[in-house]
Scaffold this motif. Sequence first.
Motif, PDB file in Angstrom:
ATOM      1  N   ALA A  24       0.754  -1.265  -0.086  1.00  0.00           N
ATOM      2  CA  ALA A  24      -0.018  -0.031  -0.255  1.00  0.00           C
ATOM      3  C   ALA A  24       0.915   1.210  -0.054  1.00  0.00           C
ATOM      4  N   ASP A  25       2.055   1.381   0.597  1.00  0.00           N
ATOM      5  CA  ASP A  25       2.862   2.312   0.633  1.00  0.00           C
ATOM      6  C   ASP A  25       3.522   2.463  -0.748  1.00  0.00           C
ATOM      7  N   ILE A  26       3.900   1.609  -1.333  1.00  0.00           N
ATOM      8  CA  ILE A  26       4.424   1.778  -2.714  1.00  0.00           C
ATOM      9  C   ILE A  26       3.315   2.220  -3.727  1.00  0.00           C
ATOM     10  N   ALA A  27       2.135   1.656  -3.346  1.00  0.00           N
ATOM     11  CA  ALA A  27       1.064   2.305  -4.134  1.00  0.00           C
ATOM     12  C   ALA A  27       0.766   3.839  -4.133  1.00  0.00           C
ATOM     13  N   HIS A  28       0.707   4.065  -2.885  1.00  0.00           N
ATOM     14  CA  HIS A  28       0.557   5.631  -2.634  1.00  0.00           C
ATOM     15  C   HIS A  28       1.578   6.467  -3.135  1.00  0.00           C
ATOM     16  N   ALA A  29       2.696   5.867  -3.007  1.00  0.00           N
ATOM     17  CA  ALA A  29       3.878   6.821  -3.396  1.00  0.00           C
ATOM     18  C   ALA A  29       3.941   6.865  -5.099  1.00  0.00           C
ATOM     19  N   SER A  42       9.894  -6.810  -4.954  1.00  0.00           N
ATOM     20  CA  SER A  42      11.089  -6.396  -3.900  1.00  0.00           C
ATOM     21  C   SER A  42      10.519  -5.561  -2.798  1.00  0.00           C
ATOM     22  N   GLY A  43       9.478  -5.139  -2.782  1.00  0.00           N
ATOM     23  CA  GLY A  43       9.018  -4.117  -1.795  1.00  0.00           C
ATOM     24  C   GLY A  43       9.537  -2.965  -1.748  1.00  0.00           C
ATOM     25  N   SER A  44       9.838  -2.383  -3.032  1.00  0.00           N
ATOM     26  CA  SER A  44      10.643  -1.135  -2.880  1.00  0.00           C
ATOM     27  C   SER A  44      10.480  -0.355  -4.341  1.00  0.00           C
ATOM     28  N   TYR A  45      10.323   0.981  -4.144  1.00  0.00           N
ATOM     29  CA  TYR A  45       9.925   1.876  -5.398  1.00  0.00           C
ATOM     30  C   TYR A  45      11.028   3.048  -5.204  1.00  0.00           C
ATOM     31  N   THR A  46      11.526   3.437  -6.383  1.00  0.00           N
ATOM     32  CA  THR A  46      12.312   4.736  -6.470  1.00  0.00           C
ATOM     33  C   THR A  46      11.501   5.860  -7.000  1.00  0.00           C
ATOM     34  N   ARG A  47      11.145   6.738  -6.084  1.00  0.00           N
ATOM     35  CA  ARG A  47      10.385   8.000  -6.211  1.00  0.00           C
ATOM     36  C   ARG A  47      11.133   8.842  -7.638  1.00  0.00           C
ATOM     37  N   VAL A  48      10.449   9.704  -8.136  1.00  0.00           N
ATOM     38  CA  VAL A  48      10.883  10.621  -8.976  1.00  0.00           C
ATOM     39  C   VAL A  48      11.828  11.583  -8.545  1.00  0.00           C
ATOM     40  N   ASP A  49      11.722  11.959  -7.289  1.00  0.00           N
ATOM     41  CA  ASP A  49      12.805  12.735  -6.670  1.00  0.00           C
ATOM     42  C   ASP A  49      14.114  12.037  -6.129  1.00  0.00           C
ATOM     43  N   GLY A  50      14.184  10.758  -6.525  1.00  0.00           N
ATOM     44  CA  GLY A  50      15.298   9.777  -6.054  1.00  0.00           C
ATOM     45  C   GLY A  50      15.180   9.214  -4.842  1.00  0.00           C
TER      46      GLY A  50
END
Length: 433
Positions: free
Chosen positions: A47-52, A325-333
């Motif tokens: 859910a955190d990854i979806a929100h981000a 992987s439970g990870s996501y890199t946001r557009v701001d890095g």
Amino acid sequence: MKSGFNMKALSFAVSLPVALTACSSLQGNSAQSDKPATPANVVEQYADIAHATYEDALITARALDVATDTLIANPTEANLQAAREAWLASRVPYQQSEVFRFGNAIVDDWEGELNAWPLDEGMIDYVETSDYQYELGNAGATVNIIASETINIGGETIDVATLTPVLLADLNEIGGSEANVATGYHAIEFLLWGQDTHGFQAGNGERPASDYVQGEGCTHGHCDRRAAYLDAATDLLISDLEWMVAQWAPGTTDNYRAELTAMEPQAAIQKMLFGMGSLSLGELAGERMKVALEANSFEDEHDCFSDNTHNSHYYNALGIRNIYSGSYTRVDGTAVSGPSLSDLVAQSDPALDKQLRDDLNQTMAALQTMKQTAEADSDAMTFDMMIAPGNEQGAKIINDAIVALVNQTGDIEEASRLLGVESLQPDDAGHTF
């Protein structure tokens, strides 16, 4: 749309490079986290990854809105190019979000207003009719909303004199045809690039900035209505994304995130795995690649007006890997990382976890080859060129990606069984692989 937002985030989104560098390989299990890898914590991280991801899609859509407003106010070729680059940047997070569509009905029911394709662009604006391919029998394929005060589709007369977000949304699938797409990323793409008349040859849409000149100098007529359409479509994109961001926001009890995290973790994990498998197999390997290749159909190219399809495929696959992987890199890095499906699988079967991570990396490598080939400084070969009849090199690039996606889907099913999800049958969209 002029609602308040983070100007620092907007500034970054405007300057995003169109061609991002290849992501690193997935090594080991999820990144360091203070939380143990329990099923409940893995669902929370999902859910955190979806929100981000949706929040980044909203940030970049707002940047797109600013760029299109600037184009409308001052229609120069430089401002048109800036709007195109903002559109390309907006696709990076959105395409990573599509993994949430499958398994989460709230996303699937909403997604069509933002990303429906292919579309019959003659419904929206002028086209070169001599080589215009559209859905047979579609009465809306040539009505040209921008050039009309009223349109008639299937005997129904519709007043389109005032172009608003609500009106455009109501025109989607008018007359019962799914090719009648009036809104979303691809409608905006068409308004920025125009029709791609190059077929299997190099080149994408070539709409001139003068299509937005008000008064003398307007090309192709109706520039005021074209500007109004673009403004309404970008406003709708933002409001739709705002709604979805709110559905995944933490700290509330009446949104979809609260519903998802309140259910039995096993049921939510099934949704996660089904989303990964279905996007991997039926949608990406099937609808978006196999269909276009076997039919040699550039009309089945996903980002067909801009020739950005290689990036759409690449970031779709990256979205799948993000979930495992439970990870996501946001557009701001910045990184969003935590307990993952990889952790859960590794607890019981480290070898299977490694195999699935290797397969996900292999898929990304295959799609990186597609991306690099499409973005080469010389002799670039975009997806619509790869699918041309007789292009053996292009067919191999696409087939290598399809094979990698099929292989990773098999291991996703194995991981599902290991985690106690016995009923997982990823959607193959009727394709035989």
